[in-house]
Structures are given as C-alpha cells and as structure tokens.
Design an enzyme around this catalytic site. Sequence first.
Site, PDB file in Angstrom:
ATOM      1  N   CYS A 179      13.884  10.714   6.248  1.00 18.90           N
ATOM      2  CA  CYS A 179      13.788  10.065   7.522  1.00 18.90           C
ATOM      3  C   CYS A 179      15.193  10.313   8.579  1.00 18.90           C
ATOM      4  CB  CYS A 179      13.362   8.762   7.657  1.00 18.90           C
ATOM      5  SG  CYS A 179      14.372   7.727   6.531  1.00 18.90           S
ATOM      6  N   LYS A 211       0.830  -1.533   0.029  1.00 21.98           N
ATOM      7  CA  LYS A 211       0.082   0.020   0.093  1.00 21.98           C
ATOM      8  C   LYS A 211       1.043   1.060  -0.021  1.00 21.98           C
ATOM      9  CE  LYS A 211      -1.961   2.784   2.840  1.00 21.98           C
ATOM     10  NZ  LYS A 211      -1.801   4.069   1.846  1.00 21.98           N
ATOM     11  N   GLU A 224      10.245   1.137  10.298  1.00 20.78           N
ATOM     12  CA  GLU A 224      11.092   2.198   9.855  1.00 20.78           C
ATOM     13  C   GLU A 224      10.281   3.326  10.406  1.00 20.78           C
ATOM     14  OE1 GLU A 224      14.112   1.513   9.232  1.00 20.78           O
ATOM     15  OE2 GLU A 224      14.194  -0.544   8.590  1.00 20.78           O
ATOM     16  N   GLU A 269      10.474  15.848  14.831  1.00 20.91           N
ATOM     17  CA  GLU A 269      10.942  15.846  13.215  1.00 20.91           C
ATOM     18  C   GLU A 269       9.947  16.939  12.540  1.00 20.91           C
ATOM     19  OE1 GLU A 269       9.422  12.216  11.244  1.00 20.91           O
ATOM     20  OE2 GLU A 269      11.515  12.061  10.446  1.00 20.91           O
TER      21      GLU A 269
HETATM   22  P1  NAD Z   1       2.575   8.336   7.707  1.00 19.75           P
HETATM   23  O1  NAD Z   1       2.679   7.465   8.922  1.00 19.75           O
HETATM   24  O2  NAD Z   1       1.498   9.446   7.694  1.00 19.75           O
HETATM   25  O3  NAD Z   1       1.934   7.309   6.423  1.00 19.75           O
HETATM   26  C1  NAD Z   1       2.961   6.337   6.086  1.00 19.75           C
HETATM   27  C2  NAD Z   1       1.980   5.250   5.459  1.00 19.75           C
HETATM   28  O4  NAD Z   1       1.281   4.609   6.521  1.00 19.75           O
HETATM   29  C3  NAD Z   1       1.227   5.650   4.434  1.00 19.75           C
HETATM   30  O5  NAD Z   1       1.003   4.788   3.180  1.00 19.75           O
HETATM   31  C4  NAD Z   1      -0.252   6.127   5.045  1.00 19.75           C
HETATM   32  O6  NAD Z   1      -1.479   5.759   4.234  1.00 19.75           O
HETATM   33  C5  NAD Z   1      -0.392   4.919   5.995  1.00 19.75           C
HETATM   34  N1  NAD Z   1      -1.023   4.878   7.023  1.00 19.75           N
HETATM   35  C6  NAD Z   1      -1.623   6.055   7.756  1.00 19.75           C
HETATM   36  N2  NAD Z   1      -2.391   5.973   8.709  1.00 19.75           N
HETATM   37  C7  NAD Z   1      -2.443   4.369   9.054  1.00 19.75           C
HETATM   38  C8  NAD Z   1      -3.089   3.516   9.721  1.00 19.75           C
HETATM   39  N3  NAD Z   1      -3.934   3.900  10.806  1.00 19.75           N
HETATM   40  N4  NAD Z   1      -2.667   1.965   9.355  1.00 19.75           N
HETATM   41  C9  NAD Z   1      -1.882   1.759   8.722  1.00 19.75           C
HETATM   42  N5  NAD Z   1      -1.402   2.417   7.730  1.00 19.75           N
HETATM   43  C10 NAD Z   1      -1.626   3.993   7.845  1.00 19.75           C
HETATM   44  O7  NAD Z   1       4.025   8.850   7.229  1.00 19.75           O
HETATM   45  P2  NAD Z   1       4.387   9.873   6.007  1.00 19.75           P
HETATM   46  O8  NAD Z   1       3.775  11.157   6.322  1.00 19.75           O
HETATM   47  O9  NAD Z   1       3.831   9.210   4.740  1.00 19.75           O
HETATM   48  O10 NAD Z   1       5.843   9.729   5.993  1.00 19.75           O
HETATM   49  C11 NAD Z   1       6.509  10.733   6.686  1.00 19.75           C
HETATM   50  C12 NAD Z   1       7.374   9.482   7.991  1.00 19.75           C
HETATM   51  O11 NAD Z   1       8.066   8.549   7.408  1.00 19.75           O
HETATM   52  C13 NAD Z   1       8.362  10.479   8.551  1.00 19.75           C
HETATM   53  O12 NAD Z   1       8.018  10.443   9.988  1.00 19.75           O
HETATM   54  C14 NAD Z   1       9.620   9.791   8.271  1.00 19.75           C
HETATM   55  O13 NAD Z   1      10.807   9.911   9.230  1.00 19.75           O
HETATM   56  C15 NAD Z   1       9.333   8.364   8.029  1.00 19.75           C
HETATM   57  N6  NAD Z   1      10.114   7.705   7.095  1.00 19.75           N
HETATM   58  C16 NAD Z   1      11.102   6.792   7.770  1.00 19.75           C
HETATM   59  C17 NAD Z   1      11.968   6.088   7.067  1.00 19.75           C
HETATM   60  C18 NAD Z   1      12.742   5.330   7.495  1.00 19.75           C
HETATM   61  O14 NAD Z   1      13.516   4.453   6.702  1.00 19.75           O
HETATM   62  N7  NAD Z   1      13.289   5.351   8.881  1.00 19.75           N
HETATM   63  C19 NAD Z   1      12.060   6.608   5.438  1.00 19.75           C
HETATM   64  C20 NAD Z   1      11.133   7.195   5.109  1.00 19.75           C
HETATM   65  C21 NAD Z   1      10.187   7.990   5.920  1.00 19.75           C
END
Ligand code: NAD
Length: 491
Positions: free
Chosen positions: A285, A176, A251, A384
């Site tokens: 991230c 997804k 992650e 962050e």
């Molecule tokens: P997010 O948590 O809002 O969303 C990530 C994913 O989760 C999306 O596909 C979203 O649709 C899904 N999602 C949202 N609510 C959900 C739920 N209740 N259940 C299951 N899935 C759900 O994050 P974002 O805004 O897309 O990305 C930014 C974040 O990702 C930042 O905090 C960043 O640090 C982190 N990130 C971490 C890494 C790493 O390798 N550690 C890499 C990239 C991004």
Amino acid sequence: MQSQNYIGGQWHDAEQNRQLDVVNPATEELIHRVAASDAKDIGRAVGAAKAAFEGGWRRTSGRERAGYLRAIAQGIEERLDALARLEVRDNGKPLPEAKWDIEDTAGCFAYYADLAEELDGRQGEPIALPSDDFEARVFYEPAGVCGQIIPWNYPMLMAAWKVAPALAAGCASVLKPSELTPLTALELAAIADAAGLPAGVLNVVTGTGAEAGAPLSAHPDVAKLAFTGSVPTGARVMAAAAQDIKNISLELGGKSPILVFDDADIEAAVEWVMFGIFWNQGEVCSATSRLLVQDGIAPRLLDRLAEEAAKISTGDGMEDGVLLGPLVSKGQHEKVMGMIEAGAASGAALLTGGGRPQHLNRGYFVAPTIFVDPPEDAPIWREEIFGPVLCARTFRDEREAVARANDSPFGLAAAIMSSDEARIERIVRELEAGIVWVNCSQPTFVEAPWGGMKKSGIGRELGRWGLENYLEAKQVTTYVSAGPWAWYLKN
Ligand code: NAD
C-alpha cells in the site's frame, strides 16, 4: 493446514458447506480449500465474540491479556519457518520476505502485550481541572466486538496489526482474511487456541468480501470496524458502518511519491527506489510508485534503475535467490497487465519490463517495469497499480517537486532522498502523507503510527495509536466539595 472457520473456540465448516479454492500463484495449482462463509457464519462468529466479551474478557486485566499475547507470539516464533513457507505458497512472496513478515507478526503480539500491561497503570489517570470542587479521572474501556477485514498482500502481518491491539485493549474479534490468502490467519487461530485464549475472543471466518465481509461490516453487534484494503471497498465498509455509527478505522490505498534531489547519494537513491517499488512485487500500500527526480540527475538515475531492474531474479518465491515472486492471483495479474498496456498507450516511454518474464510460462509473473514521463493525467501516474510498476517524472526545483508529490488523491506515504538537511526539514512538513521517509523508503516499525491522509484512510494503526483505536476513553468526574455547588441551589 486448517480449512474450517474458527468460531467460539471450535472448528466449523461453513453452514452451507461450501468451500473456496486456494491457489499457489507461482504454479497456478490448487493447494487447499477453505470455508466459503456467508452471513450465517458471520452471525455465529459475532455471537461467539459477544458472548466472550460480555462473559468476562472485557473485565480481564491488561496483565492477564498480556500473558495470552505473549503465548501467541511464542507460538508464532516456534512455527516461524512453516508459517513463512505457507505464506509463500499462498501469496507468492519470496521466502526471506515471508520470514520477515512472520517475525514481525510475532513482534507485533509481543509489543501489544507490553502495551496491554501498561494500560493497567493508565486506568483512572487523574485529569487536571481548573476547579477544586471536582476531580476527574479517565478510564479506557474496550470498544467491544470488532469486525476486522484484511487484504492479501501481508496476510499474517495484517492479521497481527488488527488482532494484537484489539485483544490488548480487551476487545473480542471476528477476523475475515482475504479470500485469496486465508491460510495463515487460520493458523493464527490454531496458535491462539493452543495458547489457551478463551473461546470466542478471536474468531476467524473465511469467505469472499461480498458474502462474508459485507455482513460483518453491517452486523449490529459489531461495535468497531477495522478495515485494510482498497478505496472502493473501504467506502462500502464506511457506508455500512454509518448505519449504526460504528467506530471505524480505514487503511486504504496509496500512490506514494519518492523525491530524489540532485544532492542525493545516487547509489543510495537507486537502492531505495528499487526497494520501494519492487519489494513484495510492488503489492504494497505504501509502495513509492511515483518517482520524482530532479532533471539534472534524471538520465543517470534512470540508467542505473534500468540496469538494476534487469538483474532482479523473478520466479517461485520458494527458490533461492528469487527477489520478485508472482502477483497474488490471476485477477491481479490481469489488472496489472491492463495498467501496463494502458501506460504504453498513454504515451509513456517504457524503460524496462512491461510484461511476463520470458522464462516463466506459468504463474502470475510480471517483470519489473519502469515507465518514464507518463502524462500527468494518465491512470498509471494517478492510480494505484499494486504491482512491480514504477512511473518516473522529472522536476526543476523544490516547489515543483512538492506540488507534484501532493497532486494525488492519496496521502499514505512519501520519501525524500537528499543530503540537504534544511530542505528535508522544510519538505517533511509540506508533504501530504501520513508517513514520510527520509533517505529511505518502506522501513516499518511497530512502535510508529501507520496510516494515511486524504483517500488513504482514517485513523492510525501500530504504536500506541493502534491501541487507542480499540479503546473508548471514559471520563469520571466526582464532586468533592461539601455543600451545594449548583447555581440554582445556592440562589
Ligand atoms: P480489497 O478492498 O479488494 O479487499 C480487502 C478485503 O475486503 C478482503 O478481505 C475482501 O474480501 C474484503 N471485501 C471485499 N468487498 C467487501 C465488502 N463489500 N464488504 C466488506 N469487505 C469486503 O483489497 P485487496 O485487493 O485485498 O488489497 C489491496 C488493497 O489494499 C490496495 O488498495 C492496498 O493499497 C490496500 N492496502 C492498504 C494497506 C494500508 O495499510 N493502508 C495495507 C495493505 C493493503
């Protein structure tokens, strides 16, 4: 451009026939619509993945799977330019950066093809035992159907980091992508389809987190959940996984420090500090968003950073020479602007940036921004931001530098700039981070483990660690002596 879900080797509209808008963040224009899926579509995709897994994929050899992974890598390479351009329109990043991403995406599939092949040679490896009566071997079984949920900052690359090792291990996947950047994940499905990947082995379902992500994380037939995203969402996914004791890897976010000592090469420090925060608009991230600089060199380093930040060309990622594109969405723009306002209100000094670049009146742009001396408890120092915002503080000595660096709920990455090798060796072991960069920031290699400590996550992706994520080690122990062994038959 694909707009439907890819489930069981076929393209389907969402069962409820609803769609989500996809917007170009540089122009704010609608560029496409994709399926707005819900629990029904997820159920269908998990069913297709389970049928493919049980129906034979789990019994394929690593060598066979390597063939599919290499064909996918080749399919990506053949479409590199088109995929990179699609990524720019969907995410906003500058085109040269999008090209790196797509090259790395192909490289990730090629790398895990090699590891899939190697896995055949590891099956049945003997384990040395302290007894001649028994022989033990270890087999690596695929974990099963995987639910893989990814963010929007590296849309196709994050898909590769999840899908390539899962397929290499013999798992079937339901992926997804983020609702903000679903387009290249759908292209990945089309490429896998053209590569002849058996139906149901990879399924891509688009939708919001609440409507599609949540049912995927709670589905009882999903054995393994792999999530990349924010800490609050990661906690929700983990809670869902706990219901069925699913195998999980997370992650999550970061607030990574970069430590610059007075013995560092200042110009090299300028370059890596800039890259560490302004690359990919700071939507990284592992962005080294907390600068800790030794007090003697702070004025010089900050002057040089302000000078260089002012030169960064901001604009539509499709334009030549642009180094900083727009943020991914209106929501992210509002969040980052809110953090900047809170930063100014906290008493931090604004060195440069702090708002929308004057020449850009549409698109979700934020100028490269640097704050100096935010209070230690200010949100801009602790949380962050996920945008092009650097915060700088000074330190006196090594002990203070390490203490300040570790004073964070996150532990994804850290960087040190210094010419003192003994100091570097001392500090790398002290830093509470899953990734430590020495005299650089951000280089990422598919061969090396990626992941964080503390609230930055659980487990490691990439390298052999990424493959282990999707494998269940099975011990097989055989009694090889003649006659009774057990105590109660002997007595
Ligand atoms: P997010 O948590 O809002 O969303 C990530 C994913 O989760 C999306 O596909 C979203 O649709 C899904 N999602 C949202 N609510 C959900 C739920 N209740 N259940 C299951 N899935 C759900 O994050 P974002 O805004 O897309 O990305 C930014 C974040 O990702 C930042 O905090 C960043 O640090 C982190 N990130 C971490 C890494 C790493 O390798 N550690 C890499 C990239 C991004």
